[in-house]
Design an enzyme around this catalytic site. Sequence first.
Site, PDB file in Angstrom:
ATOM      1  N   THR A   1      -0.196  -5.091  -3.668  1.00 46.36           N
ATOM      2  CA  THR A   1      -0.383  -3.654  -3.468  1.00 46.36           C
ATOM      3  C   THR A   1      -1.245  -3.038  -4.563  1.00 46.36           C
ATOM      4  OG1 THR A   1       1.739  -3.388  -4.538  1.00 46.36           O
ATOM      5  CG2 THR A   1       1.706  -3.263  -2.170  1.00 46.36           C
ATOM      6  N   THR A   2      -1.007  -3.447  -5.807  1.00 45.51           N
ATOM      7  CA  THR A   2      -1.806  -2.913  -6.893  1.00 45.51           C
ATOM      8  C   THR A   2      -3.263  -3.353  -6.728  1.00 45.51           C
ATOM      9  OG1 THR A   2       0.130  -3.162  -8.288  1.00 45.51           O
ATOM     10  CG2 THR A   2      -1.921  -2.655  -9.392  1.00 45.51           C
TER      11      THR A   2
ATOM     12  N   ASP B   1       5.832  -2.331  -9.623  1.00 46.56           N
ATOM     13  CA  ASP B   1       5.372  -2.629  -8.283  1.00 46.56           C
ATOM     14  C   ASP B   1       4.509  -1.484  -7.779  1.00 46.56           C
ATOM     15  OD1 ASP B   1       5.255  -2.804  -5.473  1.00 46.56           O
ATOM     16  OD2 ASP B   1       6.972  -4.153  -5.493  1.00 46.56           O
TER      17      ASP B   1
ATOM     18  N   ASP C   1      10.172  -9.082  -2.863  1.00 44.30           N
ATOM     19  CA  ASP C   1       8.792  -9.559  -2.912  1.00 44.30           C
ATOM     20  C   ASP C   1       8.733 -11.069  -3.106  1.00 44.30           C
ATOM     21  OD1 ASP C   1       8.004  -7.025  -2.545  1.00 44.30           O
ATOM     22  OD2 ASP C   1       7.429  -6.621  -4.612  1.00 44.30           O
TER      23      ASP C   1
END
Lengths: 531, 562
Positions: free
Chosen positions: A92-93, A59, A393
Amino acid sequence: MASISLLNPKAEFARAAQALAINISAGKGLQDVMKTNLGPKGTMKMLVSGAGDIKITKDGNVLLHEMQIQHPTASMIARASTAQDDMTGDGTTSTVLLIGELLKQADIFLTEGLHPRILTEGVDKARVKSLEILDGMKIPIEIDEKSLSDIARTSLRTKVHTGLADLLTNVCVNAVLAIRQEGKQVDLHMIEIMEMQHKTATDTSLIRGIVMDHGSRHPDMPKRLENAYILTCNVSMEYEKSEVNSGFFYKTAEEREKLVLAEREFIDLRVKKVIELKRKLCDGTDKSFVVINQKGIDPTSLDMLAKEGIMALRRAKRRNMERLALACGGIAMNSFDDLNESHLGYAGLVYEHVLGETKYTFVEQCKNPQSVTILMKGPNKHTLAQIKDAIRDGLRAINNAIEDKAIVPGAGAFEIRAYNKLMQFKDEVKGKVRLGIQAFAEALLVIPKTLAVNSGYDVQDTIVKLTEEDRLNPDPIGLDLSTGEPMKPVDMGVYDNYIVKKQILNSCSVIASNLLLVDEIMRAGMTSLKG
Amino acid sequence: MTSTREIITLQFGNYANYVGAHWWNIQESGFSYDPNGEPSEIDHDVLYREGVDYKGQVTYTPRLLLVDLKGALQHLPELGTLYESEPSTSAAASTSDRLESVQSSIPWDSEGVEVIKKEPQVKPEFQKDLDDPHVDITEKDYDFSTNAKTWSDFLYARYHPRTINIVKNYQHSDSVNSFDTFSNGSRIWQNEYYEDDFGDKIRQYMEECNNCQGFQTIFDCANGFGGLSLKCLEYLNDEYSKVNLAVPVFNPRSVLFENSDEPLANSICVVNTALVYSHLVEQSSLIVPLSTADRAWRQIGAPRHFPLLNYKSDNLYQTSAILASFLDTISLRYRLKNPVSSCYLSNFCSDLNNYGRKLTAAALGLPFSMRSDEDLIDCLDKLEGSMFTQISPNSKIGTDYIVQSACIRGIPKNRLKRPSKQAQRQMKMAAYKCESVSEMLQLYFQCSNHASLAHVSAVEAPHPVKIPYPMEMFDPRLNFEGFLEDINRIEDQKLISVPVVATVQCSGDLSDTLESLHREASRIKLSKIHRFKETGLESDEYVEVLEHLLNFKDNYDDNFDL
């Protein structure tokens, strides 16, 4: 010589090209760290601390938190990514990759002498356009198990391995569907996440009821009850010594004793009220009685309750009061005055499970539970931590889909389509601004590119194939990670959240533009000024 | 009812953890494992809990939660070492083995895992020796005062996996502290971890307690931890409304904050301290500030002088041991077995905090100075000056109008006075009729302090002195039981225990303490220190805080009669 050094000769500064170079290298650096983690085929990172603490994750947000980021620009990008996580729980990545790539693409034009202001104008135009494109690709959904499963699966597969992801998808979707009430916002807090260090990750399951991490504190209390009335309350059943300095108030020792007894009796009365109700409802039937209290219950009170065969739990979580009421029915009581049957909840089965020093109490077989528990299992702490992050998530992804009432095709389909459309759009725009649009379009491709690299396919080959296919085809085209060929995400059930993509587009272009417009970086502490 | 009277302990901050580590060490070195020996007078269940690890072994660990910054643990894993699933042998070999086993157990292509490994922290010698059952730690000299890099180096006690919490946003460093302001600390509490997880850990301890007395909180006062602990105290009051004993500690080494020079760092400390004190008035039942320096608001003052101790004023390891000895001794009052009615934390606090005088001053006699050939009665008779050294910053306690609660330990019954046949001169003293140590000390306080109240608890067991306690601090003339001789103790005879006396006092003189804090704090222009504003502290609020301090001071000014 920068003007700041006239004021503060110790100030460090970097100007224009140098400042830009610093920002761009920070963006690239962060991108390099994160890019191997993107997508279901991305690698995981195992972080081992000096003392041997282990953390395994993929993550982006978790990684950014674990890394000590010193570079000011990098920490700004990291913050954008954290904000992304707070808002949507996913992407997020992608945020980090996109900011890095946007800076990289911009760099090409800037070194050729383009003014950053013009470039950012183009970027902003491109952002508006791509949001339009995104809106055009929205697929409205019915809120049912299938569409929610698709979205949850796509998100979870990027976090844990496939087998576990499919299991968690099931768990998460059923959990959300259970607590969802038509016309109301879903409150994810009503899904309790409980962990047990025990067995393996694939034993994680959904309990349609509540699991608590404490049990009864009396050896004679029943460990298993069926057909149980549940009384949830927030009433102290604990004798507390009064804090006042006692010496002033009693004349004799007997008087003091009396006062203590009177106070004790006050508590006893409360307990007796519960017992009375239990006798009235349960005696002579096969029903049983459970008390779950947010406040304490002292040994004397426990003893009285145990004699009646009542199971009593003390110090329940504040949030469990609300959850229990939703799961079993009944009302959380704040006093025992006029307590009656309508205040009680019901559960078909209540039992205790002991694991090491921790007791777990399961409240199950509720009628129409509107609060449920995800019971995570794992052989060790880091597995549990990983599952916990994934579940959080997954739940967020499902919730996003419910709120958006729409999803968008995944597997890089949006980025490919946006690239093609933006390239066309570019030609309609006059002047150098179009370079900004071009930079933005190129930057978007980083997502499918990275997906291809992480799955071991040739980048150019893949991108050419994909853009080609997309131009010829009215349906969105994504990358099939198992073959490296173009495919239709809609057929494969690969979907992303609309809000996630939207948020990425917005935050990335803003952050990148801000960084590009920086022409001076200075570090001048307050150190030489008196406080 | 003889159920245990549990207390939950909280430690916030690096220096607080130094003090805590020593305290738990002292307690554990006092444990008696001899089944035939006399049972201890101390009820260890008050502060400790029994548990079971994953293999079914019984554990006995402090009922404790501590918070420190990232990196402060050094070699100590966050979950502690007690509840490990597999036993660890020597550090380096086992970590690489463990890594491999973890890696192979991941249900993912094994190439898909990228390992990012930090240099493994080398365990200090003492910790290695603790793991090795063949080494006798009492035989070695570890020289902690120069070698100990952090509190985990000399930690003998083992913590429960629930115990350790890390503030991930800030990195620990010995020279520069990045966790700077009170308001910064308050903000940390607001993030998800503390509201939920930390609160839940407190609840779990609470759930285990049958008859919880309350909480004791030790925390660093002058940095961001002040804000964090005050938020936590607020939470405890909302949630449990039990007694809260607050022990702010002051680091004897002045630490710079990030991007600040010394004057600025000092100003930040003063503001933090003022904020802590004024909030504590609301949130705690009793405040016992501790420091080995005589002044602590702006600059760290001169070290307090103990007649028979020799310590380095800025050594964290040694100074924290002195504070820990104080805590271990003063807390005896609410840790005794067979409690009489006044042996609760609530009584301890309510005895002292009449009229809202919650701020108190601590004093310690380490060791209680008594000659090896003397009896207590003679010792008190000859005593000139005070038996205590003050260990609360900026506090001077007069001799009159004081309320105090004292504990004395390590005076055996037969050293009280001579039996009547040999008593001779002692017979003439008024104290000769006293039958116990506590009675005699009580009488002493009555005679030497005008119009004062004192509560005295006495325990026969002395303060144990064992590695890793800094025994090198003690005067060489003390004999092995800590009583004073004329000549130095012979080399190979070790000090095993010392008698200690400790007290918490409250008197009108503490108004000067608050006055000085208020003076320092009001001199600072908050608007010049941007970091407070950045983290959400407004000037108006600060003005209120200062006013609050003044009001609090008034509690001490009025001459109430006792």
